[in-house]
Design an enzyme around this catalytic site. Structure first.
Site, PDB file in Angstrom:
ATOM      1  N   TYR A  57      31.352  51.934  34.124  1.00  0.00           N
ATOM      2  CA  TYR A  57      32.556  52.958  34.199  1.00  0.00           C
ATOM      3  C   TYR A  57      33.641  53.357  33.189  1.00  0.00           C
ATOM      4  O   TYR A  57      34.095  51.916  32.430  1.00  0.00           O
ATOM      5  CB  TYR A  57      32.742  52.278  35.376  1.00  0.00           C
ATOM      6  CG  TYR A  57      34.048  51.383  35.531  1.00  0.00           C
ATOM      7  CD1 TYR A  57      33.859  50.658  35.857  1.00  0.00           C
ATOM      8  CD2 TYR A  57      35.218  52.232  36.100  1.00  0.00           C
ATOM      9  CE1 TYR A  57      34.780  49.346  35.980  1.00  0.00           C
ATOM     10  CE2 TYR A  57      36.331  51.275  36.659  1.00  0.00           C
ATOM     11  CZ  TYR A  57      36.015  49.945  36.283  1.00  0.00           C
ATOM     12  OH  TYR A  57      37.000  49.338  36.587  1.00  0.00           O
ATOM     13  N   LYS A  82      33.851  46.731  31.029  1.00  0.00           N
ATOM     14  CA  LYS A  82      34.226  47.970  31.863  1.00  0.00           C
ATOM     15  C   LYS A  82      32.420  48.154  32.598  1.00  0.00           C
ATOM     16  O   LYS A  82      32.260  48.856  32.721  1.00  0.00           O
ATOM     17  CB  LYS A  82      34.643  49.141  31.650  1.00  0.00           C
ATOM     18  CG  LYS A  82      35.782  49.208  33.042  1.00  0.00           C
ATOM     19  CD  LYS A  82      36.810  49.694  31.772  1.00  0.00           C
ATOM     20  CE  LYS A  82      37.356  50.908  33.346  1.00  0.00           C
ATOM     21  NZ  LYS A  82      38.396  50.054  33.984  1.00  0.00           N
ATOM     22  N   GLU A  92      45.112  38.580  32.891  1.00  0.00           N
ATOM     23  CA  GLU A  92      45.833  40.251  33.536  1.00  0.00           C
ATOM     24  C   GLU A  92      45.368  39.925  34.862  1.00  0.00           C
ATOM     25  O   GLU A  92      45.403  39.120  35.558  1.00  0.00           O
ATOM     26  CB  GLU A  92      44.250  41.102  32.641  1.00  0.00           C
ATOM     27  CG  GLU A  92      43.032  40.234  33.251  1.00  0.00           C
ATOM     28  CD  GLU A  92      42.078  41.457  32.440  1.00  0.00           C
ATOM     29  OE1 GLU A  92      42.438  42.890  32.066  1.00  0.00           O
ATOM     30  OE2 GLU A  92      40.424  41.580  32.814  1.00  0.00           O
ATOM     31  N   LEU A 111      40.402  43.181  29.849  1.00  0.00           N
ATOM     32  CA  LEU A 111      39.156  43.858  30.063  1.00  0.00           C
ATOM     33  C   LEU A 111      40.267  44.450  28.329  1.00  0.00           C
ATOM     34  O   LEU A 111      41.483  44.632  28.578  1.00  0.00           O
ATOM     35  CB  LEU A 111      39.469  45.351  30.552  1.00  0.00           C
ATOM     36  CG  LEU A 111      39.029  46.638  30.552  1.00  0.00           C
ATOM     37  CD1 LEU A 111      37.456  46.563  30.571  1.00  0.00           C
ATOM     38  CD2 LEU A 111      39.780  47.303  31.451  1.00  0.00           C
TER      39      LEU A 111
HETATM   40  N1  PDD Z   1      40.715  49.874  35.802  1.00  0.00           N
HETATM   41  N2  PDD Z   1      41.989  44.922  33.596  1.00  0.00           N
HETATM   42  C1  PDD Z   1      41.127  45.456  34.244  1.00  0.00           C
HETATM   43  C2  PDD Z   1      40.397  44.482  34.766  1.00  0.00           C
HETATM   44  C3  PDD Z   1      40.930  46.844  34.521  1.00  0.00           C
HETATM   45  O1  PDD Z   1      40.398  46.786  35.905  1.00  0.00           O
HETATM   46  C4  PDD Z   1      42.099  47.870  34.625  1.00  0.00           C
HETATM   47  C5  PDD Z   1      41.608  49.196  34.388  1.00  0.00           C
HETATM   48  C6  PDD Z   1      42.655  47.576  33.628  1.00  0.00           C
HETATM   49  C7  PDD Z   1      43.549  48.317  32.838  1.00  0.00           C
HETATM   50  O2  PDD Z   1      43.132  49.032  31.989  1.00  0.00           O
HETATM   51  P1  PDD Z   1      43.049  50.824  31.217  1.00  0.00           P
HETATM   52  O3  PDD Z   1      45.090  50.462  30.996  1.00  0.00           O
HETATM   53  O4  PDD Z   1      41.915  51.301  29.375  1.00  0.00           O
HETATM   54  O5  PDD Z   1      42.983  51.683  32.694  1.00  0.00           O
HETATM   55  C8  PDD Z   1      42.871  46.325  33.097  1.00  0.00           C
HETATM   56  C9  PDD Z   1      41.033  50.642  36.521  1.00  0.00           C
HETATM   57  C10 PDD Z   1      41.918  51.935  36.492  1.00  0.00           C
HETATM   58  C11 PDD Z   1      39.742  50.939  37.725  1.00  0.00           C
HETATM   59  O6  PDD Z   1      39.064  50.185  37.473  1.00  0.00           O
HETATM   60  O7  PDD Z   1      40.581  51.737  38.836  1.00  0.00           O
END
Ligand code: PDD
Length: 287
Positions: free
Chosen positions: A32, A147, A179, A203
């Site tokens: 996703y 992801k 993270e 991620l």
């Molecule tokens: N999640 N690390 C993880 C495990 C994440 O699920 C996310 C984002 C990030 C940050 O990535 P980005 O800056 O590209 O949003 C880091 C999204 C927002 C979610 O699962 O809803």
């Protein structure tokens, strides 16, 4: 009335049906993206589509659309769902197989789903007071750069944080902070901004990239380096970042104050730069 996208059609959500035999439903077999949209303009769309491409190829799902087709589907979705600050949730699963079998067949037709949701306005208390986090053992797998929709560890870790009265969990693997359950991690130490390097342990966040770019363009010293648990506990500032929450300053870590227990000066500077950048996106002067 929201309109979602499912497999080539724009529909009200109650008319959008997927088969119980979809491997996303049976195995969490899919990937996703979460893409912010400001004033109808998708933020860093190229980078999100590139990461989607990387996730799909990592799990051997063939890309169901070309870049031009992704863009036009997203345009169609945004036209049908006008709004100010929103995000697109975009999901691709491996599709429907005739029987439940762990092994998959490359001929399956991937299922594509996308919806638009509002981004709730930032709570001013967060910028003023910061958030509470707890550290937890990173119980996830060894491919956290994908992801994947298979988010059970992240779900349980986030819930454990919420149950402890915290907003997010900071994950520790082999003595290093990687993270958050759904966010990337930054610390500031003696004016130096540090975030762990990209790799299978985290991620590759798009917000993370934007922050490093803003640091580089504004002469803020930064480094991509591993953060030991001791470095984390000794940091002057700790931030968590994501597309929907942007930058969250952490002021309480396992019930101990971070720095002087207020959001720090580097956070305030970066938050202002991020806000300016978003304004440019809103005006169509940046993407
Ligand atoms: N999640 N690390 C993880 C495990 C994440 O699920 C996310 C984002 C990030 C940050 O990535 P980005 O800056 O590209 O949003 C880091 C999204 C927002 C979610 O699962 O809803």
């Amino acid at each position: 009335m929201p309109i979602i996208y499912l497999n080539g059609k724009f529909l009200p959500p109650e008319q959008a049906m997927v088969s119980v035999m979809d491997r996303g439903y049976l195995f969490g077999d899919g990937v996703y993206e979460v893409i912010p949209v400001y004033n109808g303009k998708a933020f860093r769309l190229d980078a999100h589509l590139k990461r989607l491409h990387n996730s799909l190829s990592a799990i051997r799902i063939r890309e169901p659309m070309s870049t031009a087709e992704w863009r036009s589907m997203i345009e169609g979705l945004l036209e049908r769902n006008p709004g100010a600050d929103q995000y697109i949730y975009l999901q691709v699963t491996r599709g429907v197989a005739p029987k439940r079998d762990h092994a998959f067949d490359d001929s399956l037709v991937p299922a594509v789903f996308a919806m638009v949701n509002p981004i709730p306005p930032a709570d001013p208390a967060v910028a003023r007071d910061g958030i509470k986090t707890i550290t937890l053992d990173d119980i996830r797998w060894h491919a956290c750069n994908i992801k994947a929709i298979t988010l059970l560890p992240n779900v349980l870790l986030r819930q454990q944080a919420i149950d402890a009265g915290a907003a997010e969990a900071i994950l520790i693997r082999n003595g290093y902070a990687t993270e958050g359950a759904a966010s990337n991690l930054f610390i500031v130490k003696r004016g130096l901004l540090i975030t762990p390097p990209k790799g299978p342990q985290l991620l590759p966040g798009i917000t993370r990239d934007v922050i490093l770019e803003l640091a580089a363009n504004n002469a803020l010293p930064y480094r991509e380096a591993d953060i030991s648990e001791a470095d984390l506990r000794d940091a002057d500032e700790v931030w968590m970042t994501s597309s929907t929450k942007e930058i969250l300053p952490v002021t309480l870590l396992d019930d101990k104050p971070v720095g002087d227990s207020k959001p720090g000066a580097v956070y305030r500077r970066m938050s202002a730069l991020y806000g300016e950048y978003k304004e440019k996106v809103r005006r169509g002067e940046a993407a």
